[in-house]
Design a protein around this motif. Structure first.
Motif, mmCIF file in Angstrom:
data_model
loop_
_atom_site.group_PDB
_atom_site.id
_atom_site.type_symbol
_atom_site.label_atom_id
_atom_site.label_comp_id
_atom_site.label_asym_id
_atom_site.label_seq_id
_atom_site.Cartn_x
_atom_site.Cartn_y
_atom_site.Cartn_z
ATOM 1 N N TYR A 1 -25.646 -27.578 -32.893
ATOM 2 C CA TYR A 1 -25.994 -26.902 -31.695
ATOM 3 C C TYR A 1 -27.593 -26.719 -31.963
ATOM 4 C CZ TYR A 1 -20.888 -25.538 -31.115
ATOM 5 O OH TYR A 1 -19.819 -25.757 -31.249
ATOM 6 N N ASN A 2 -28.345 -26.723 -30.475
ATOM 7 C CA ASN A 2 -29.443 -26.396 -30.407
ATOM 8 C C ASN A 2 -29.624 -25.097 -30.498
ATOM 9 O OD1 ASN A 2 -29.081 -25.658 -27.763
ATOM 10 N ND2 ASN A 2 -29.951 -27.543 -26.956
ATOM 11 N N GLY A 3 -31.138 -24.507 -30.417
ATOM 12 C CA GLY A 3 -31.339 -22.900 -30.479
ATOM 13 C C GLY A 3 -30.811 -22.383 -29.157
ATOM 14 N N ASP A 4 -30.631 -23.195 -28.054
ATOM 15 C CA ASP A 4 -29.852 -22.529 -26.726
ATOM 16 C C ASP A 4 -28.417 -22.422 -27.035
ATOM 17 O OD1 ASP A 4 -32.389 -22.402 -25.471
ATOM 18 O OD2 ASP A 4 -32.205 -24.395 -24.922
ATOM 19 N N GLY A 5 -27.801 -22.913 -28.090
ATOM 20 C CA GLY A 5 -26.498 -22.774 -28.172
ATOM 21 C C GLY A 5 -25.790 -23.889 -27.459
ATOM 22 N N ASN A 6 -26.235 -24.990 -27.148
ATOM 23 C CA ASN A 6 -25.544 -26.053 -26.738
ATOM 24 C C ASN A 6 -25.485 -27.495 -27.804
ATOM 25 O OD1 ASN A 6 -25.258 -25.202 -23.957
ATOM 26 N ND2 ASN A 6 -27.293 -25.399 -23.635
ATOM 27 N N VAL A 7 -24.315 -27.930 -27.660
ATOM 28 C CA VAL A 7 -24.012 -28.807 -28.728
ATOM 29 C C VAL A 7 -24.981 -30.365 -28.309
ATOM 30 C CG1 VAL A 7 -22.388 -30.690 -29.317
ATOM 31 C CG2 VAL A 7 -21.467 -28.624 -28.953
#
Length: 263
Positions: free
Chosen positions: A68-74
């Protein structure tokens, strides 16, 4: 048929992995999956179950990892066997608001499928295309609708010659997908699924039905959650068949971001 199944799976992923409101990008996969904390990756390891329902050796394939990135998306999913050999990988790009922009799928090191999506002026899904291993478009998708969480509720698939092939429709209880149906060009059901959840938003039962020319098969799987970490995220889950027999145990490991890694 295998390619169609993969494409349907990707579209289901849009429905299941997108998203709920987030201040940074607008949508957030971790939230829609009811995962707490700043997670950078999740690793699921499956284990066999013996006749007494006790955990046995690890399944040879496959360990599943989601990053996941820092925005919480895969941004990446991959599978590896018990020896650590990469078997399959999906890499995702995101639109500015967090929705899925594109993906590239490889198996045994070779690209076999890619997918692109477009947004309308309001930042919602407007269309998408899937491409084969040579980069040629195979299908495109119109009639896409989504709910307030960015999860796809419906779509229509056309082949490269603009012939209508099939359509999908999903139902939700807030951000939890409760049903999904795929119909062919004349409205006949090809596959359907239903899901049930506990009060934590964890899936407790799934039922998947596939319809072919000669038969209709349904597989029911039930889930119990054996352990959780201090964030409240489950760390061990047992799967059962429709007769109540344990069939698999999955251990899950979360990697949480350190303060300096957060945006």
């Amino acid at each position: 048929m295998k390619k169609l199944s993969v494409i349907i799976a990707l579209l289901v992923m849009i429905s299941c992995n997108n998203q709920t409101a987030d201040k940074k990008t607008g949508f957030n996969d971790l939230s829609v999956e009811n995962i707490k904390g700043e997670v950078s990756s999740i690793e699921d390891t499956p284990y066999k179950v013996d006749s007494a329902g006790k955990m046995g050796e690890m399944d040879s394939c496959c360990i599943s990892v989601a990053e996941y990135n820092g925005d919480g998306n895969v941004i990446r999913n991959y599978e590896k066997d018990s020896k650590g050999t990469m078997k399959r990988e999906s890499v995702f790009e995101r639109h500015e608001n967090g929705l899925w922009k594109s993906s590239k799928d490889t198996k045994d090191g070779k690209t076999f499928l890619s997918f692109d999506t477009q947004l309308d002026a309001n930042g919602n899904y407007a269309g998408g295309q899937s491409f084969d291993s040579t980069g040629k478009m195979e299908f495109y998708y119109l009639g896409i609708t989504q709910n307030e969480f960015g999860q796809v509720k419906a779509w229509k698939q056309y082949d490269k010659d603009s012939i209508f092939r099939e359509e999908g429709e999903a139902s939700f209880d807030k951000n939890l997908q409760t049903a999904f149906t795929v119909k062919d060009s004349v409205g006949k059901v090809k596959s359907s699924s239903t899901s049930k959840y506990n009060d934590k938003g964890e899936m407790t039962e799934s039922s998947n039905t596939n319809v072919t020319k000669d038969s209709t098969t349904t597989k029911v799987t039930k889930y119990s959650y054996d352990t959780h970490d201090d964030q409240g995220n489950w760390t061990q889950r047992t799967e059962f068949d429709d007769k109540g027999k344990a069939t698999r145990i999955v251990k899950r490991v979360y990697n949480y971001r350190k303060k300096e890694e957060k945006k």
